[in-house]
Write an enzyme that holds these catalytic residues in place. Structure first.
Site, PDB file in Angstrom:
ATOM      1  CG  ASP A 118      -1.873   1.203   1.198  1.00  0.00           C
ATOM      2  OD1 ASP A 118      -2.514   1.416   0.154  1.00  0.00           O
ATOM      3  OD2 ASP A 118      -1.946   1.954   2.184  1.00  0.00           O
ATOM      4  CB  SER A 119       0.213   4.718  -0.999  1.00  0.00           C
ATOM      5  OG  SER A 119      -1.054   4.822  -0.368  1.00  0.00           O
ATOM      6  CB  CYS A 129      -2.487   1.200  -2.866  1.00  0.00           C
ATOM      7  SG  CYS A 129      -2.611   2.919  -3.328  1.00  0.00           S
ATOM      8  CD  GLU A 172      -2.924   8.878   6.406  1.00  0.00           C
ATOM      9  OE1 GLU A 172      -2.026   9.609   6.793  1.00  0.00           O
ATOM     10  OE2 GLU A 172      -2.769   7.941   5.607  1.00  0.00           O
ATOM     11  CB  CYS A 226     -10.053   5.456  -1.171  1.00  0.00           C
ATOM     12  SG  CYS A 226      -8.642   6.117  -0.268  1.00  0.00           S
ATOM     13  CG  HIS A 257      -7.060   6.319   4.023  1.00  0.00           C
ATOM     14  ND1 HIS A 257      -6.236   5.684   3.127  1.00  0.00           N
ATOM     15  CD2 HIS A 257      -6.248   6.928   4.923  1.00  0.00           C
ATOM     16  CE1 HIS A 257      -4.973   5.918   3.454  1.00  0.00           C
ATOM     17  NE2 HIS A 257      -4.961   6.669   4.541  1.00  0.00           N
TER      18      HIS A 257
END
Ligand code: DGL
Length: 275
Positions: free
Chosen positions: A13-14, A76, A156, A190, A192
């Site tokens: 993942d990024s 990702c 985040e 996504c 997140h």
């Protein structure tokens, strides 16, 4: 011949968001070991150009392959959207699985009307990655996409409830659902966005299906392991190893904010692509 079935599954993942996919993988495949790499030095990928995302993804996944993995999961969405074919070409000896196709399949199954809304990063929306994948499963589908970049920062920070996240969700989602042919399914495209679910649900006036690709990707991985006889031996202990390219302390904090996931800082190894 080298026995590969007891090698770990690589998860790329990024950054830290891919832990949502790792969690689903561990639920579906509790005996398997995982090697997770978050490219925290170069996050976010979602605001970068296609070429940059491809180059970063190739470098990061090469590291995972060098460590020794039997299968690569590109957790990702942005990297899956832009880099999956290049990664599959570059690493022909292992299965390379992205999250877009499993998510698109889940959306097509969940949508009765075929009108599907997708929210993702700017780069994923720009590439129309979900739209293309959804149309391969249902050529009559109509897909509308919207980038929601602030969701990444809010998730985040662990800022997932209250006025600011709810108003942000309203700002992004209201235009998507206000016409007569409103979608009956929303894809969280996504890593997140599952964390933003409370604010997203509040912003949606109607009770529509919400899908994310984590559990369908995990099902796909399980099927592929079985198909290629790559499931690990039953008597093996499962191991979990984390690699990051920067800032272990932030990795730990964001994992906690996003998923209530407690990762001891000592279990994260910092790596440098130039080393
Ligand atoms: N992991 C990215 C994705 O799923 C989100 C974070 C980023 O922009 O790098 O698209």
């Amino acid at each position: 011949m080298r026995k590969t079935n007891n090698l770990p599954i690589g998860v790329f993942d990024s950054g830290v968001g891919g832990l949502t996919v790792l969690q689903a993988l561990r639920q579906h495949l509790p005996n398997e070991s995982f090697l997770y790499l978050g490219d925290t030095a170069r996050l976010p990928y979602g605001t970068k150009s296609a070429n940059t995302v491809i180059n970063y993804s190739l470098q990061a996944c090469q590291q995972l392959v060098n460590f020794g993995i039997k299968l690569l999961v590109v957790a990702c969405n942005t990297a899956s959207a832009h880099a999956l074919p290049r990664l599959q070409q570059t690493f022909p000896d292992i299965p390379v699985i992205g999250v877009i196709e499993p998510g698109a399949r889940a959306a097509v199954q969940a949508s009765a009307s075929g009108h599907i809304a997708v929210i993702a990063t700017e780069a994923t929306i720009h590439h129309q990655a979900y739209e293309k994948a959804i149309l391969t499963f249902n050529p009559k589908a109509s897909v509308i996409g919207k980038s929601c970049p602030l969701f990444v920062a809010l998730a985040e920070e662990g800022w997932i409830e209250g006025d600011i996240p709810e108003r942000t969700a309203q700002h992004y989602l209201t235009p998507l659902f206000e016409n007569a042919r409103s979608s009956d399914c929303l894809v969280l495209g996504c890593t997140h966005f599952p964390a933003m679910l409370p604010a997203i649900r509040k912003a949606l006036a109607t009770d529509i299906s919400i899908v994310d690709s984590a559990s369908t990707t995990a099902e796909t991985v399980a099927q592929v392991l079985e198909k290629y006889n790559l499931l690990c031996d039953a008597d093996r202990d499962a191991h979990l190893t984390f690699l990051a390219t920067d800032n272990k302390e932030r990795f730990v904090r964001v994992a906690k904010n996003l998923l209530e996931y407690d990762i001891p800082e000592a279990s994260i190894e910092l790596i440098d692509f130039k080393a």
